[in-house]
Design a protein around this motif. Structure first.
Motif, PDB file in Angstrom:
ATOM      1  N   GLU A 160       0.836  -1.201   0.000  1.00 47.50           N
ATOM      2  CA  GLU A 160       0.000   0.000   0.000  1.00 47.50           C
ATOM      3  C   GLU A 160       0.872   1.252   0.000  1.00 47.50           C
ATOM      4  N   ALA A 161       1.979   1.225   0.744  1.00 49.41           N
ATOM      5  CA  ALA A 161       2.912   2.352   0.743  1.00 49.41           C
ATOM      6  C   ALA A 161       3.511   2.548  -0.643  1.00 49.41           C
ATOM      7  N   ARG A 162       3.871   1.446  -1.299  1.00 45.95           N
ATOM      8  CA  ARG A 162       4.408   1.538  -2.663  1.00 45.95           C
ATOM      9  C   ARG A 162       3.379   2.155  -3.614  1.00 45.95           C
ATOM     10  N   ARG A 163       2.141   1.741  -3.466  1.00 45.78           N
ATOM     11  CA  ARG A 163       1.091   2.266  -4.347  1.00 45.78           C
ATOM     12  C   ARG A 163       0.938   3.767  -4.158  1.00 45.78           C
ATOM     13  N   GLN A 164       1.026   4.231  -2.913  1.00 46.07           N
ATOM     14  CA  GLN A 164       0.907   5.659  -2.663  1.00 46.07           C
ATOM     15  C   GLN A 164       2.068   6.429  -3.281  1.00 46.07           C
ATOM     16  N   VAL A 165       3.253   5.834  -3.278  1.00 46.86           N
ATOM     17  CA  VAL A 165       4.394   6.455  -3.964  1.00 46.86           C
ATOM     18  C   VAL A 165       4.084   6.631  -5.443  1.00 46.86           C
ATOM     19  N   ARG A 166       3.586   5.577  -6.059  1.00 41.76           N
ATOM     20  CA  ARG A 166       3.271   5.647  -7.494  1.00 41.76           C
ATOM     21  C   ARG A 166       2.179   6.674  -7.761  1.00 41.76           C
ATOM     22  N   ASP A 167       1.166   6.711  -6.897  1.00 42.24           N
ATOM     23  CA  ASP A 167       0.064   7.647  -7.093  1.00 42.24           C
ATOM     24  C   ASP A 167       0.548   9.096  -7.032  1.00 42.24           C
ATOM     25  N   GLN A 168       1.411   9.403  -6.053  1.00 40.34           N
ATOM     26  CA  GLN A 168       1.888  10.777  -5.924  1.00 40.34           C
ATOM     27  C   GLN A 168       2.814  11.151  -7.079  1.00 40.34           C
ATOM     28  N   HIS A 169       3.608  10.204  -7.532  1.00 41.00           N
ATOM     29  CA  HIS A 169       4.469  10.466  -8.684  1.00 41.00           C
ATOM     30  C   HIS A 169       3.622  10.760  -9.918  1.00 41.00           C
ATOM     31  N   GLU A 170       2.601   9.964 -10.144  1.00 44.56           N
ATOM     32  CA  GLU A 170       1.736  10.166 -11.310  1.00 44.56           C
ATOM     33  C   GLU A 170       0.934  11.460 -11.208  1.00 44.56           C
ATOM     34  N   ALA A 171       0.598  11.869  -9.989  1.00 49.58           N
ATOM     35  CA  ALA A 171      -0.161  13.110  -9.803  1.00 49.58           C
ATOM     36  C   ALA A 171       0.685  14.344 -10.118  1.00 49.58           C
ATOM     37  N   GLY A 172       2.008  14.198 -10.083  1.00 50.90           N
ATOM     38  CA  GLY A 172       2.880  15.302 -10.446  1.00 50.90           C
ATOM     39  C   GLY A 172       3.527  16.035  -9.291  1.00 50.90           C
ATOM     40  N   TYR A 173       3.471  15.465  -8.087  1.00 48.36           N
ATOM     41  CA  TYR A 173       4.166  16.093  -6.966  1.00 48.36           C
ATOM     42  C   TYR A 173       5.675  16.020  -7.192  1.00 48.36           C
ATOM     43  N   ASP A 174       6.388  16.990  -6.629  1.00 43.10           N
ATOM     44  CA  ASP A 174       7.833  17.075  -6.860  1.00 43.10           C
ATOM     45  C   ASP A 174       8.629  16.091  -6.014  1.00 43.10           C
ATOM     46  N   PHE A 175       8.114  15.748  -4.844  1.00 43.27           N
ATOM     47  CA  PHE A 175       8.827  14.819  -3.973  1.00 43.27           C
ATOM     48  C   PHE A 175       7.859  14.254  -2.933  1.00 43.27           C
ATOM     49  N   LEU A 176       8.331  13.286  -2.157  1.00 41.96           N
ATOM     50  CA  LEU A 176       7.544  12.662  -1.099  1.00 41.96           C
ATOM     51  C   LEU A 176       7.976  13.216   0.249  1.00 41.96           C
ATOM     52  N   LYS A 177       7.031  13.410   1.145  1.00 41.99           N
ATOM     53  CA  LYS A 177       7.336  13.904   2.498  1.00 41.99           C
ATOM     54  C   LYS A 177       7.234  12.754   3.495  1.00 41.99           C
ATOM     55  N   ILE A 178       8.342  12.492   4.193  1.00 29.75           N
ATOM     56  CA  ILE A 178       8.386  11.433   5.193  1.00 29.75           C
ATOM     57  C   ILE A 178       8.099  12.034   6.567  1.00 29.75           C
ATOM     58  N   PHE A 179       7.177  11.388   7.290  1.00 25.74           N
ATOM     59  CA  PHE A 179       6.845  11.782   8.650  1.00 25.74           C
ATOM     60  C   PHE A 179       7.316  10.719   9.635  1.00 25.74           C
ATOM     61  N   PRO A 180       7.388  11.062  10.934  1.00 27.81           N
ATOM     62  CA  PRO A 180       7.610  10.021  11.938  1.00 27.81           C
ATOM     63  C   PRO A 180       6.458   9.018  11.915  1.00 27.81           C
ATOM     64  N   GLY A 181       6.715   7.836  12.434  1.00 27.69           N
ATOM     65  CA  GLY A 181       5.637   6.852  12.566  1.00 27.69           C
ATOM     66  C   GLY A 181       5.735   5.674  11.624  1.00 27.69           C
ATOM     67  N   LEU A 182       6.542   5.780  10.584  1.00 28.45           N
ATOM     68  CA  LEU A 182       6.693   4.663   9.660  1.00 28.45           C
ATOM     69  C   LEU A 182       7.487   3.535  10.308  1.00 28.45           C
ATOM     70  N   THR A 183       7.099   2.295  10.000  1.00 33.63           N
ATOM     71  CA  THR A 183       7.929   1.163  10.387  1.00 33.63           C
ATOM     72  C   THR A 183       9.115   1.093   9.428  1.00 33.63           C
ATOM     73  N   LEU A 184      10.132   0.361   9.822  1.00 34.11           N
ATOM     74  CA  LEU A 184      11.294   0.209   8.946  1.00 34.11           C
ATOM     75  C   LEU A 184      10.888  -0.469   7.638  1.00 34.11           C
ATOM     76  N   GLU A 185       9.992  -1.446   7.708  1.00 35.44           N
ATOM     77  CA  GLU A 185       9.551  -2.142   6.495  1.00 35.44           C
ATOM     78  C   GLU A 185       8.825  -1.187   5.557  1.00 35.44           C
ATOM     79  N   GLU A 186       7.968  -0.331   6.120  1.00 33.08           N
ATOM     80  CA  GLU A 186       7.246   0.644   5.298  1.00 33.08           C
ATOM     81  C   GLU A 186       8.220   1.653   4.677  1.00 33.08           C
ATOM     82  N   TYR A 187       9.149   2.133   5.481  1.00 31.87           N
ATOM     83  CA  TYR A 187      10.132   3.101   4.991  1.00 31.87           C
ATOM     84  C   TYR A 187      10.951   2.504   3.851  1.00 31.87           C
ATOM     85  N   ASN A 188      11.410   1.278   4.024  1.00 26.91           N
ATOM     86  CA  ASN A 188      12.210   0.630   2.981  1.00 26.91           C
ATOM     87  C   ASN A 188      11.418   0.456   1.697  1.00 26.91           C
ATOM     88  N   ALA A 189      10.130   0.126   1.843  1.00 28.98           N
ATOM     89  CA  ALA A 189       9.282  -0.029   0.658  1.00 28.98           C
ATOM     90  C   ALA A 189       9.124   1.303  -0.072  1.00 28.98           C
TER      91      ALA A 189
END
Length: 459
Positions: A160-189
């Motif tokens: 699901e995290a990977r899908r959100q990356v793809r969605d934001q890239h396709e929407a045209g955002y310039d970059f992704l914003k990382i917040f606290p709270g991610l697990t290491l597995e989610e962050y790596n994905a």
């Protein structure tokens, strides 16, 4: 004989005038000292004239060397100092849930303070449209780079995290914003998928990840410096405390455990990884510094924020400084540690970007960047080095040196006219006499008029 000499002298003057090359330009800024920020060493081009055609600088020359076409708008620089437009690399643009007039006011507050580029750190679909409107000069705004909505955890799966990356890239955002709270597995994905689609990720470092892993993963910017404090600490970390700034602000409680001897080592590792840092020192100084919140709220720039917002900021500071773990001595040590980290990163060649985090507690948009510049100088950088974090370094980070970051022929006409030399005193960075953004001129009078109109809304 005398008549012949006079005749020859006058003829020479006429020939000199007629031979002066005419520059095609629609705006000309005369009688300025240009601080181009082109070189590592300070350089001021004295008594200069800058010619602008549409949104580009076409010539920088000595006064009276060239002439402009008759139709050009002549701007008297008054012997002031011209610098490249500044950047706010940890900005917040209000979301679409806010009143549009408030959004416009925030964008103008940045611009009025000489900020011609902002990096929005909490994206919203509206910000894509604002970015377009800014590019087309349809609103008074800096150039906008924007993240998508933040990645803060609570994903059902790494996919699901990977899908959100793809969605934001396709929407045209310039970059992704990382917040606290991610697990290491989610962050790596997220990191893996971002690398796959070609979009950068920046912001916080989750406690589950840590500084070393973020550097290995290629996180582009690290904001707030808190994970440097954690990395320097000798004892184990209570991640709940680290990630809740309302309890212990950005790892302040770890200060006594920090091994300052390791700053150079960690800074070198950062430089080797190519990661940039946005210190947001102004936020820490204002939130946990020893200044009384009621006194801070008396600064002139607070008239541009609503009384309700200012009161919320006062109460937030009171809540943090009233925590049983807080002491003024600890706060002073923590702020000095952060200054030492800033200086260490700079000395080891790790990139620093100008960013204060605004609007945020006691950080009024635009105005807080000038506080940030002063705090960077207090950390040990020269005024010139501090200014480069918001000009030349921004262009390097954005891979846009061909268009921005310095004042040079062919570059976008983003510049700030100052009444006094910021290289002599960084406090002069806010002595703004005018701002040019993408070739559009905002005079000091127009800036003051619009600022007064914003202030009147909050009376």
């Amino acid at each position: 004989m005398i008549r012949q000499i006079v005749f020859l002298f006058l003829a020479g003057l006429l020939i000199g005038c007629s031979s002066k090359e005419t520059i095609e330009a629609d705006k000309v800024i005369e009688n300025v000292h240009v601080i181009s920020m082109n070189d590592e060493e300070e350089e001021v081009r004295q008594n200069s004239t800058v010619f602008i055609e549409e949104d580009r600088i076409v010539r920088i020359a000595e006064n009276d060397r060239y002439a402009a076409v008759e139709e050009a708008e002549i701007i008297d620089g008054g012997g002031g100092y011209l610098i490249p437009g500044l950047s706010e690399m940890h900005a917040h643009i209000p979301s679409g849930d806010n009143d549009r007039s408030y959004i416009d006011d925030v964008l103008f507050l940045y611009l009025a303070n000489g900020i011609t580029t902002i990096r929005g750190m909490l994206g919203d679909p509206l910000h894509l449209e604002l970015r377009r409107q800014a590019e087309q000069n349809e609103l008074l705004s800096p150039r906008i780079y924007t993240s998508g909505p933040g990645f803060g955890g609570d994903f059902e799966s790494p996919e699901e995290a990977r899908r959100q990356v793809r969605d934001q890239h396709e929407a045209g955002y310039d970059f992704l914003k990382i917040f606290p709270g991610l697990t290491l597995e989610e962050y790596n994905a997220i990191a893996d998928e971002a690398d796959s689609v070609g979009i950068e990720f920046s912001g916080h470092i989750p406690a589950s990840v840590g500084l070393e892993r973020a550097l290995e993963a290629g996180q582009t910017t690290i904001d707030h410096l808190d994970k440097y404090v954690e990395a320097l600490a000798a004892e184990s970390i209570n991640t709940d405390e680290v990630e809740n700034p309302g309890v212990i602000f950005f790892g302040m409680h770890l200060t006594p455990e920090a091994d300052r001897e390791r700053i150079s080592e960690i800074a070198r590792r950062t430089a080797e990884a190519g990661a940039w840092n946005v210190p947001t020192q102004a936020l820490s100084e204002h939130v946990i510094g020893t200044d009384d919140p009621e006194t801070l709220a008396e600064r002139p720039e607070f008239r541009y924020m609503s009384p309700e917002t200012v009161q919320q900021w006062i109460e937030s500071k009171q809540s943090i400084t009233g925590n049983e773990a807080y002491s003024e001595e600890l706060a002073r040590e923590y702020l000095q540690l952060r200054r030492d980290i800033i200086k260490g990163l700079h000395e080891e060649g790790a990139g620093l970007l100008l960013g204060s985090d605004a609007p945020q507690i006691f950080n009024v948009p635009g105005f807080s960047v000038h506080h940030e510049l002063r705090y960077i100088v207090e950390a040990g950088l020269t005024p010139y080095e501090a200014l480069r974090t918001g000009t030349y370094h921004t262009a390097r980070y954005l891979d846009d040196l061909q268009n921005s970051g310095t004042l040079a022929e062919g570059k976008v006409a983003d510049m700030v006219l100052l009444e006094a030399n910021p290289l002599e005193d960084i406090a002069n960075s806010d002595s703004i006499a005018g701002v040019m953004y993408r070739g559009n001129w905002l005079s000091g009078d127009e800036i003051e008029e619009r600022l007064n109109a914003i202030a009147e809304k909050h009376q």
